[in-house]
Design an enzyme around this catalytic site. Structure first.
Site, PDB file in Angstrom:
ATOM      1  N   ASP A   1     -13.744  14.405   8.493  1.00 44.65           N
ATOM      2  CA  ASP A   1     -12.183  13.961   7.945  1.00 44.65           C
ATOM      3  C   ASP A   1     -11.771  14.652   6.951  1.00 44.65           C
ATOM      4  O   ASP A   1     -11.117  14.247   5.938  1.00 44.65           O
ATOM      5  CB  ASP A   1     -12.844  12.542   7.211  1.00 44.65           C
ATOM      6  CG  ASP A   1     -13.416  11.312   7.742  1.00 44.65           C
ATOM      7  OD1 ASP A   1     -13.589  11.469   9.142  1.00 44.65           O
ATOM      8  OD2 ASP A   1     -13.910  10.290   7.490  1.00 44.65           O
TER       9      ASP A   1
ATOM     10  N   LYS B   1     -12.849   7.782  14.346  1.00 51.28           N
ATOM     11  CA  LYS B   1     -13.737   6.692  14.034  1.00 51.28           C
ATOM     12  C   LYS B   1     -13.102   5.881  13.051  1.00 51.28           C
ATOM     13  O   LYS B   1     -12.066   6.285  12.153  1.00 51.28           O
ATOM     14  CB  LYS B   1     -14.923   7.450  13.129  1.00 51.28           C
ATOM     15  CG  LYS B   1     -14.632   8.168  11.863  1.00 51.28           C
ATOM     16  CD  LYS B   1     -15.767   8.832  11.335  1.00 51.28           C
ATOM     17  CE  LYS B   1     -15.662   9.496  10.025  1.00 51.28           C
ATOM     18  NZ  LYS B   1     -15.306   8.575   9.047  1.00 51.28           N
TER      19      LYS B   1
ATOM     20  N   CYS C   1     -18.156   9.226   3.416  1.00 53.01           N
ATOM     21  CA  CYS C   1     -18.139   9.396   5.096  1.00 53.01           C
ATOM     22  C   CYS C   1     -19.190  10.362   5.386  1.00 53.01           C
ATOM     23  O   CYS C   1     -19.917  10.410   6.332  1.00 53.01           O
ATOM     24  CB  CYS C   1     -16.913   9.564   5.675  1.00 53.01           C
ATOM     25  SG  CYS C   1     -15.596   8.316   5.563  1.00 53.01           S
TER      26      CYS C   1
HETATM   27  C1  C5J Z   1     -13.919   9.174   3.565  1.00 52.38           C
HETATM   28  C2  C5J Z   1     -13.183   7.513   2.369  1.00 52.38           C
HETATM   29  N1  C5J Z   1     -13.759  10.162   4.704  1.00 52.38           N
HETATM   30  N2  C5J Z   1     -13.618   8.105   1.302  1.00 52.38           N
HETATM   31  N3  C5J Z   1     -13.378   8.079   3.512  1.00 52.38           N
HETATM   32  O1  C5J Z   1     -15.202   9.487   2.990  1.00 52.38           O
HETATM   33  O2  C5J Z   1     -12.632   6.420   2.276  1.00 52.38           O
END
Ligand code: C5J
Length: 225
Positions: free
Chosen positions: A29, A134, A167
């Site tokens: 991400d 995802k 994540c």
């Molecule tokens: C991730 C989030 N990528 N913090 N998303 O950690 O909402």
């Protein structure tokens, strides 16, 4: 390039060993909306510099990984344009005025195809590198990641990206339950909250590596030679 050698990385709670043919770098991400000034993350009041410090170590690790011919996989958190895969509970969570799917600073927030949903230019995927879209926090939930890893013969994962306690941690736990050994380079993962960064890493390596191993990019690069 095929390599049968074993690479041994200095790590906690003890050394992490991998054969390059069976290990992938999984970058979680690293999206514009989470990392860029003016993006959704900053709009919510978060300090994006806490995440941006991970860009350079990730860039160096990714560069070395690519140069060695090892496998790279990227993920992005986001939803279909029609939002039919967005659970109502996730849509309203936080009671924010602006939520997923609403117009944001870089297009509709966390919607696939929008500018903010895409990966930052510094770490942009090459055409041969799979990108896993995802809908959840974990990279295994409702994706074909496990099938891809099985087909590639991957048993070990170097997991980097953001955010450490959300994540990255969710993905490491999902991977661990599916039988993968995960190594997390501390300088290549980031949280908006320093205390969550520290605890997120401690939880992974506690109890003899209950979820995996922790090291850093310098020690991985040194082990790669
Ligand atoms: C991730 C989030 N990528 N913090 N998303 O950690 O909402």
């Amino acid at each position: 390039m095929s390599s049968k050698r074993t690479i041994t990385v200095d790590a906690e709670p003890y050394v992490y060993e991998f054969e390059p043919d069976h290990c992938a770098l999984l970058i979680i991400d690293m999206q514009r909306d989470f990392l860029e000034p003016g993006g959704f993350g900053e709009m919510l009041g978060n300090d994006v510099s806490q995440l941006r410090r991970t860009i350079e170590p990730n860039r160096q690790l990714l560069g070395a990984w690519r140069a060695a011919g090892f496998k790279v996989i990227h993920t992005r958190e986001g939803h279909r344009s029609d939002m039919t895969d967005l659970p109502p509970a996730k849509k309203i969570r936080g009671r924010s005025k602006t939520t997923i799917g609403d117009p944001g600073p870089m297009g509709r927030i966390l919607i696939r195809g929008e500018a903010g949903h895409d990966i930052i230019p510094e770490l942009y995927p090459l055409p041969a590198e799979p990108v896993i879209d995802k809908p959840g926090k974990g990279a295994f939930f409702a994706t074909d990641l496990h099938a891809i890893l099985q087909n590639l013969g991957i048993q070990k994962l170097i997991v980097s990206g953001v955010t450490t306690e959300v994540c990255v941690n969710t993905t490491v736990r999902e991977a661990n339950d599916r039988g993968y050994d995960c190594l997390v380079p501390a300088d290549c993962v980031g949280s908006y909250f320093p205390e969550f960064q520290e605890m997120g890493l401690k939880m992974i390596k506690a109890q003899g590596g209950i979820f995996g191993w922790v090291s850093d990019s310098a020690r991985i690069l040194a082990a790669m030679g």
